[in-house]
Design a protein around this motif. Structure first.
Motif, mmCIF file in Angstrom:
data_model
loop_
_atom_site.group_PDB
_atom_site.id
_atom_site.type_symbol
_atom_site.label_atom_id
_atom_site.label_comp_id
_atom_site.label_asym_id
_atom_site.label_seq_id
_atom_site.Cartn_x
_atom_site.Cartn_y
_atom_site.Cartn_z
ATOM 1 N N GLU A 119 0.855 -1.190 0.000
ATOM 2 C CA GLU A 119 0.000 0.000 0.000
ATOM 3 C C GLU A 119 0.889 1.239 0.000
ATOM 4 O OE1 GLU A 119 -2.535 -0.303 3.408
ATOM 5 O OE2 GLU A 119 -3.570 -2.064 2.617
ATOM 6 N N LEU A 120 0.736 2.067 -1.016
ATOM 7 C CA LEU A 120 1.479 3.313 -1.133
ATOM 8 C C LEU A 120 0.565 4.468 -0.753
ATOM 9 C CD1 LEU A 120 3.941 4.994 -2.062
ATOM 10 C CD2 LEU A 120 2.970 4.903 -4.372
ATOM 11 N N TYR A 121 1.007 5.280 0.200
ATOM 12 C CA TYR A 121 0.231 6.436 0.646
ATOM 13 C C TYR A 121 0.954 7.711 0.243
ATOM 14 C CZ TYR A 121 -2.343 3.115 3.476
ATOM 15 O OH TYR A 121 -3.115 2.065 3.879
ATOM 16 N N THR A 122 0.248 8.583 -0.456
ATOM 17 C CA THR A 122 0.791 9.866 -0.885
ATOM 18 C C THR A 122 -0.250 10.959 -0.669
ATOM 19 O OG1 THR A 122 -0.001 9.577 -3.144
ATOM 20 C CG2 THR A 122 2.242 8.808 -2.681
ATOM 21 N N SER A 135 4.863 6.777 -9.650
ATOM 22 C CA SER A 135 5.291 6.058 -8.455
ATOM 23 C C SER A 135 4.529 4.754 -8.289
ATOM 24 C CB SER A 135 5.093 6.912 -7.209
ATOM 25 O OG SER A 135 5.935 8.023 -7.236
ATOM 26 N N GLU A 136 3.272 4.766 -8.608
ATOM 27 C CA GLU A 136 2.453 3.573 -8.456
ATOM 28 C C GLU A 136 2.846 2.476 -9.425
ATOM 29 O OE1 GLU A 136 -1.612 4.731 -8.795
ATOM 30 O OE2 GLU A 136 -1.522 6.055 -7.073
ATOM 31 N N SER A 137 3.377 2.845 -10.571
ATOM 32 C CA SER A 137 3.702 1.842 -11.583
ATOM 33 C C SER A 137 5.083 1.220 -11.378
ATOM 34 C CB SER A 137 3.613 2.451 -12.975
ATOM 35 O OG SER A 137 4.592 3.465 -13.128
ATOM 36 N N GLU A 138 5.920 1.783 -10.522
ATOM 37 C CA GLU A 138 7.289 1.258 -10.323
ATOM 38 C C GLU A 138 7.277 -0.036 -9.609
ATOM 39 O OE1 GLU A 138 9.544 4.345 -8.474
ATOM 40 O OE2 GLU A 138 9.689 5.445 -10.315
#
Length: 70
Positions: A57-60, A67-70
């Motif tokens: 889970e990435l929080y921004t 960033s989500e695709s890396e």
């Protein structure tokens, strides 16, 4: 992939990352990862294949597709 292998991969990212949750308050961006489940294929009292499932889970503050695709 084991949880140790996942942790080694996540060390290369510039965002802070922790299993499940942070013990202190952290400002975005940050990531948490969870170990969801294991699905084993076995027969004749032997495990032939282990499939592990993780959630990242990435929080921004703002959506960042790069960033989500890396």
């Amino acid at each position: 992939m084991t949880i140790t292998e996942l942790e080694n991969i996540l060390k290369n990212y510039s965002v802070q990352c922790e299993y499940s949750h942070f013990s202190n308050e952290v400002k975005p961006p940050f990531m948490v990862y969870l170990y969801d489940s294991t699905d084993n294929e076995h027969a004749d009292n032997n495990t032939y294949y282990v499939e592990r499932s993780f959630t990242l889970e990435l929080y921004t503050r703002k959506q960042n597709v790069v960033s989500e695709s890396e």
